[in-house]
Design a protein around this motif. Structure first.
Motif, PDB file in Angstrom:
ATOM      1  N   UNK A 279      16.753 -12.779  -5.774  1.00  0.00           N
ATOM      2  CA  UNK A 279      16.740 -11.959  -4.968  1.00  0.00           C
ATOM      3  C   UNK A 279      15.348 -10.668  -5.999  1.00  0.00           C
ATOM      4  N   UNK A 280      14.682 -11.219  -7.436  1.00  0.00           N
ATOM      5  CA  UNK A 280      13.401 -10.930  -8.391  1.00  0.00           C
ATOM      6  C   UNK A 280      12.685 -11.337  -6.738  1.00  0.00           C
ATOM      7  N   UNK A 281      12.580 -12.539  -6.241  1.00  0.00           N
ATOM      8  CA  UNK A 281      11.169 -13.178  -5.704  1.00  0.00           C
ATOM      9  C   UNK A 281      11.206 -12.296  -4.884  1.00  0.00           C
ATOM     10  N   UNK A 282      12.312 -11.739  -3.536  1.00  0.00           N
ATOM     11  CA  UNK A 282      11.857 -10.929  -2.700  1.00  0.00           C
ATOM     12  C   UNK A 282      11.506  -9.526  -3.037  1.00  0.00           C
ATOM     13  N   UNK A 283      11.842  -8.980  -4.281  1.00  0.00           N
ATOM     14  CA  UNK A 283      11.352  -7.725  -4.764  1.00  0.00           C
ATOM     15  C   UNK A 283      10.049  -7.951  -5.628  1.00  0.00           C
ATOM     16  N   UNK A 284       9.493  -8.921  -5.583  1.00  0.00           N
ATOM     17  CA  UNK A 284       8.051  -8.929  -6.468  1.00  0.00           C
ATOM     18  C   UNK A 284       7.400  -8.767  -4.923  1.00  0.00           C
ATOM     19  N   UNK A 285       7.170  -9.556  -3.764  1.00  0.00           N
ATOM     20  CA  UNK A 285       6.652  -9.397  -2.917  1.00  0.00           C
ATOM     21  C   UNK A 285       6.968  -7.983  -2.421  1.00  0.00           C
ATOM     22  N   UNK A 286       7.780  -7.568  -1.947  1.00  0.00           N
ATOM     23  CA  UNK A 286       8.192  -6.612  -1.519  1.00  0.00           C
ATOM     24  C   UNK A 286       7.444  -5.365  -2.229  1.00  0.00           C
ATOM     25  N   UNK A 287       7.378  -5.595  -2.777  1.00  0.00           N
ATOM     26  CA  UNK A 287       7.165  -3.435  -4.587  1.00  0.00           C
ATOM     27  C   UNK A 287       5.774  -4.433  -4.598  1.00  0.00           C
ATOM     28  N   UNK A 288       5.434  -5.567  -4.803  1.00  0.00           N
ATOM     29  CA  UNK A 288       4.282  -5.714  -4.150  1.00  0.00           C
ATOM     30  C   UNK A 288       3.148  -5.203  -3.257  1.00  0.00           C
ATOM     31  N   UNK A 289       4.017  -5.231  -2.249  1.00  0.00           N
ATOM     32  CA  UNK A 289       3.038  -3.881  -1.148  1.00  0.00           C
ATOM     33  C   UNK A 289       2.337  -2.828  -1.999  1.00  0.00           C
ATOM     34  N   UNK A 290       3.545  -1.901  -2.777  1.00  0.00           N
ATOM     35  CA  UNK A 290       3.434  -0.745  -2.705  1.00  0.00           C
ATOM     36  C   UNK A 290       2.679  -0.871  -4.016  1.00  0.00           C
ATOM     37  N   UNK A 291       2.562  -2.009  -5.339  1.00  0.00           N
ATOM     38  CA  UNK A 291       2.176  -1.530  -6.416  1.00  0.00           C
ATOM     39  C   UNK A 291       0.440  -2.178  -5.840  1.00  0.00           C
ATOM     40  N   UNK A 292      -0.165  -2.760  -4.790  1.00  0.00           N
ATOM     41  CA  UNK A 292      -1.206  -3.241  -4.249  1.00  0.00           C
ATOM     42  C   UNK A 292      -2.065  -1.625  -3.940  1.00  0.00           C
ATOM     43  N   UNK A 293      -1.304  -0.659  -2.959  1.00  0.00           N
ATOM     44  CA  UNK A 293      -1.546   0.090  -2.566  1.00  0.00           C
ATOM     45  C   UNK A 293      -2.013   1.214  -4.110  1.00  0.00           C
ATOM     46  N   UNK A 294      -1.586   1.523  -4.992  1.00  0.00           N
ATOM     47  CA  UNK A 294      -1.784   1.489  -5.789  1.00  0.00           C
ATOM     48  C   UNK A 294      -3.009   0.994  -6.853  1.00  0.00           C
ATOM     49  N   UNK A 295      -3.014  -0.404  -6.472  1.00  0.00           N
ATOM     50  CA  UNK A 295      -4.743  -0.507  -7.074  1.00  0.00           C
ATOM     51  C   UNK A 295      -5.378   0.010  -6.264  1.00  0.00           C
ATOM     52  N   UNK A 296      -4.940  -0.354  -5.006  1.00  0.00           N
ATOM     53  CA  UNK A 296      -6.297   0.117  -4.843  1.00  0.00           C
ATOM     54  C   UNK A 296      -7.102   1.849  -4.368  1.00  0.00           C
ATOM     55  N   UNK A 297      -5.995   2.689  -5.095  1.00  0.00           N
ATOM     56  CA  UNK A 297      -7.051   4.386  -5.694  1.00  0.00           C
ATOM     57  C   UNK A 297      -7.657   4.208  -6.297  1.00  0.00           C
ATOM     58  N   UNK A 298      -7.571   2.427  -7.188  1.00  0.00           N
ATOM     59  CA  UNK A 298      -8.632   2.668  -8.318  1.00  0.00           C
ATOM     60  C   UNK A 298     -10.312   2.285  -7.386  1.00  0.00           C
ATOM     61  N   UNK A 299      -9.824   1.380  -6.568  1.00  0.00           N
ATOM     62  CA  UNK A 299     -11.125   0.857  -5.606  1.00  0.00           C
ATOM     63  C   UNK A 299     -11.689   2.294  -4.743  1.00  0.00           C
ATOM     64  N   UNK A 300     -10.993   2.955  -4.462  1.00  0.00           N
ATOM     65  CA  UNK A 300     -11.318   4.222  -3.048  1.00  0.00           C
ATOM     66  C   UNK A 300     -11.644   4.928  -4.543  1.00  0.00           C
ATOM     67  N   UNK A 301     -11.441   5.042  -5.614  1.00  0.00           N
ATOM     68  CA  UNK A 301     -12.091   6.256  -6.632  1.00  0.00           C
ATOM     69  C   UNK A 301     -13.593   5.746  -7.056  1.00  0.00           C
ATOM     70  N   UNK A 302     -14.343   4.440  -6.478  1.00  0.00           N
ATOM     71  CA  UNK A 302     -15.525   3.943  -6.491  1.00  0.00           C
ATOM     72  C   UNK A 302     -16.367   4.313  -5.383  1.00  0.00           C
ATOM     73  N   UNK A 303     -15.776   5.100  -4.381  1.00  0.00           N
ATOM     74  CA  UNK A 303     -16.622   5.377  -3.359  1.00  0.00           C
ATOM     75  C   UNK A 303     -17.522   4.239  -3.001  1.00  0.00           C
ATOM     76  N   UNK A 304     -17.284   3.177  -2.334  1.00  0.00           N
ATOM     77  CA  UNK A 304     -18.627   2.176  -2.256  1.00  0.00           C
ATOM     78  C   UNK A 304     -18.886   1.690  -0.547  1.00  0.00           C
ATOM     79  N   UNK A 305     -19.542   1.555  -0.651  1.00  0.00           N
ATOM     80  CA  UNK A 305     -20.011   0.812   0.588  1.00  0.00           C
ATOM     81  C   UNK A 305     -19.171  -0.165   0.925  1.00  0.00           C
ATOM     82  N   UNK A 306     -19.471  -0.857   2.442  1.00  0.00           N
ATOM     83  CA  UNK A 306     -18.482  -1.951   2.966  1.00  0.00           C
ATOM     84  C   UNK A 306     -18.653  -2.927   2.227  1.00  0.00           C
ATOM     85  N   UNK A 307     -19.572  -3.704   1.914  1.00  0.00           N
ATOM     86  CA  UNK A 307     -20.267  -4.641   1.922  1.00  0.00           C
ATOM     87  C   UNK A 307     -19.368  -4.574  -0.293  1.00  0.00           C
TER      88      UNK A 307
END
Length: 429
Positions: A279-307
Motif C-alpha cells: 500500500x505504501x507504493x500506491x500512497x507514494x504515487x497518489x500523494x506524489x501528485x499532491x506534493x508535486x502541486x506544492x513543489x510547483x508553487x515555488x516555480x510559480x512564484x518565480x513568474x518565469x516565461x515559458x522557456x
C-alpha cells in the motif's frame, strides 16, 4: 504497547498547541529589478503573513499600512552599492497588493550609482532574518514584465550582483534550488520517511485484515520496495509539477498544503496497520501528485516565461530526485539494521503517532496562519544536519542491536502445500 503509544500521543498533545506550524513556513519574497544607466528601480513583494513575523506587526488586507515602520525595516536590511560605494536610495512607495493570489505589501525604491554606472550589488537580510529558509527571488523586469530570474538571496547568501546584462539563472541553479527545497520541506521529508520505514516490514492477510508480520523482509526485497516507493513518488510529483508550473491547472494553495499535511497522517496509519499489500507504493504515487502541486508553487512564484519555466521544472525536478537519492543512500541501510531489532515496531508506532500529531498541527496552522512548538524542533534539525544525522545513526543502531533480533524473512516464503492423508500416514511411520 498500545499504552506506550497513547502516552506518547498524550505527551505531544500536551506540549503542542492547537494552532500549530504551517506545512510550508518558509515563504518567499519577490524582488524585481529594473536597471537603466546609473539608476536601478527595486520592487519588494512582501507576503503579508510572512511580514507579520516581525515583532509589532499584525497587518491584515485593507488595514492602514504603518509606512514609517515598513520603511525602517527595509532601510535597515536592504543595502545597494556600486563599485564598493553606497548608492543613494529612496523609498518611493508602500502599498497593499496581491502577489500570486496572496495578500502582500509592495515596497518600491530607487537607487542611484555613485560611480555613474553599474553593476549594482544588492545585500538583503529582509525576511531571511526572521524566517529560517526564507528565499528572496531576484528577477529582472523586461519590457514591463517580470521575466528573468537572476538569482536567490537567502540567510546564508545575502548578496547578489545585478546589472542590465546579468546572466539569468540556469539549469545548475535550478538543480541546487530543488535540492534545497526538498531539504527545507519538513512535510515532504516526514511523508517519505514514514513510507520508507515500512519497506522492511512484511504485510500479511489475517482474519482481521492486513497486519504487519513479526518477520522482516531481507535487504534485497526491502531495497526493491524502497525503489518502488521513490519511483512512484517521483512519477506522481513530476506530472503535477509540470502541469501546474505551466499554468494548465491552478490549485488553491491552502488546499494543496492541507492535503500534503494530511498525506502524512494517512502514511502514518499505514505504518501502524497496512491498508493492503504494498500500500505504501500506491500512497507514494497518489500523494506524489499532491506534493508535486506544492513543489510547483515555488516555480510559480518565480513568474518565469515559458522557456525559463521549462528549464526550472527540469532542474527543480532533478534537484529533488538527487536529494531523495542521497537521502535513501544515507538512511535506508540504517533503517534495515534497525528493523532487525525487536523494538522496531514500537519505534514505528511512536513515529506514526508523531506524524499524526504533526499532520493535525500543520493543518491547524495552515488555516489559522499561526506557528507552534513544532517549528523550533524542525528548524533545529534543519540547522544542524550533521548532528541530526549522527543522532539518527545512533538511534538506528541502538534499535537494531538491543533487545534481541527478530525472525528472518519466513513470512515471504511460499506456504507449504497441505499434505494428503497418504503422505500424513507415511510421515507418521
Amino acid at each position: 504497547m498500545r499504552r506506550l503509544v497513547m502516552i506518547f500521543i498524550a505527551f505531544l498533545l500536551l506540549f503542542v498547541p492547537a494552532a500549530a506550524a504551517q506545512a510550508h513556513p518558509v515563504g518567499t519574497t519577490g524582488m524585481l529589478v529594473e536597471i537603466e544607466g546609473d539608476r536601478m528601480g527595486l520592487t519588494l513583494q512582501l507576503q503579508l503573513d510572512q511580514l507579520n513575523k516581525y515583532p509589532g506587526l499584525d497587518l491584515a488586507a485593507g488595514d492602514p499600512i504603518p509606512a514609517g515602520t515598513i520603511e525602517q525595516l527595509v532601510n535597515d536590511r536592504v543595502a545597494i552599492t556600486a563599485g564598493g560605494e553606497a548608492g543613494a536610495t529612496e523609498i518611493t512607495g508602500v502599498a497593499h497588493g496581491i502577489v500570486n493570489d496572496r495578500d502582500a505589501v509592495v515596497v518600491a525604491m530607487t537607487a542611484v550609482s555613485p560611480t555613474g554606472s553599474g553593476p549594482f550589488t544588492v545585500k538583503s537580510s529582509l525576511m531571511t532574518d526572521v524566517i529560517d529558509g526564507h528565499k528572496v527571488y531576484v528577477s529582472r523586469v523586461v519590457e514591463g514584465e517580470e521575466a528573468e530570474l537572476l538569482g536567490v538571496i537567502t540567510a546564508t547568501q545575502q548578496t547578489l550582483e545585478v546589472d542590465a546584462h546579468s546572466q539569468k539563472a540556469g539549469l545548475g541553479e535550478m538543480i541546487a534550488h530543488g535540492m534545497h527545497h526538498i531539504a527545507d520541506g519538513y512535510d515532504h521529508l516526514l511523508f517519505l520517511a514514514v513510507l520508507l520505514l515500512s519497506a522492511p516490514l512484511v504485510a500479511v492477510r489475517t482474519g482481521a485484515g492486513w497486519r504487519w508480520s513479526q518477520h522482516k523482509a531481507g535487504l534485497g526485497p526491502s531495497m526493491k520496495r524502497i525503489l518502488a516507493i521513490v519511483t512512484a513518488f517521483t512519477i506522481g510529483h513530476s506530472v503535477t509539477l509540470l502541469v501546474v508550473s505551466l499554468g494548465w491547472f491552478t490549485p488553491p494553495v491552502r488546499y494543496v498544503e492541507t492535503f500534503v499535511a494530511l498525506s502524512i497522517a494517512v502514511a502514518a496509519w499505514n505504518l501502524v496497520r497496512p491498508m493492503f499489500a504494498h500500500g505504501e507504493v500506491m500512497l507514494a504515487g497518489l500523494f506524489g501528485l499532491v506534493h508535486g502541486m506544492a513543489f510547483a508553487t515555488t516555480i510559480l512564484e518565480m513568474n518565469l516565461n515559458l522557456t525559463d519555466t521549462l528549464v526550472a521544472v527540469l532542474g527543480f525536478n532533478i534537484g529533488i530526485e538527487l536529494a531523495q537519492l542521497l537521502g535513501v543512500l544515507l538512511v535506508v541501510p540504517l533503517i534495515h539494521v534497525a528493523a532487525n531489532g525487536k523494538h522496531y515496531g514500537t519505534f514505528c508506532r511512536g513515529l506514526a503517532a508523531f506524524g499524526v500529531v504533526a499532520s493535525a498541527a500543520w493543518v491547524a496552522g495552515i488555516w489559522t496562519d499561526t506557528d507552534s512548538a513544532l517549528t523550533p524542533l524542525f528548524d533545529g534539525v534543519a540547522a544542524n544536519p550533521l548532528l541530526s544525522y549522527v543522532v539518527f545513526i545512533g538511534a538506528m543502531l541502538l534499535l537494531g542491536y538491543t533487545g534481541g533480533r527478530t525472525p528472518g524473512n519466513r513470512a515471504a516464503e511460499p506456504e507449504a502445500k497441505p499434505k494428503s492423508k497418504a503422505d500424513a500416514l507415511t510421515a507418521a511411520k
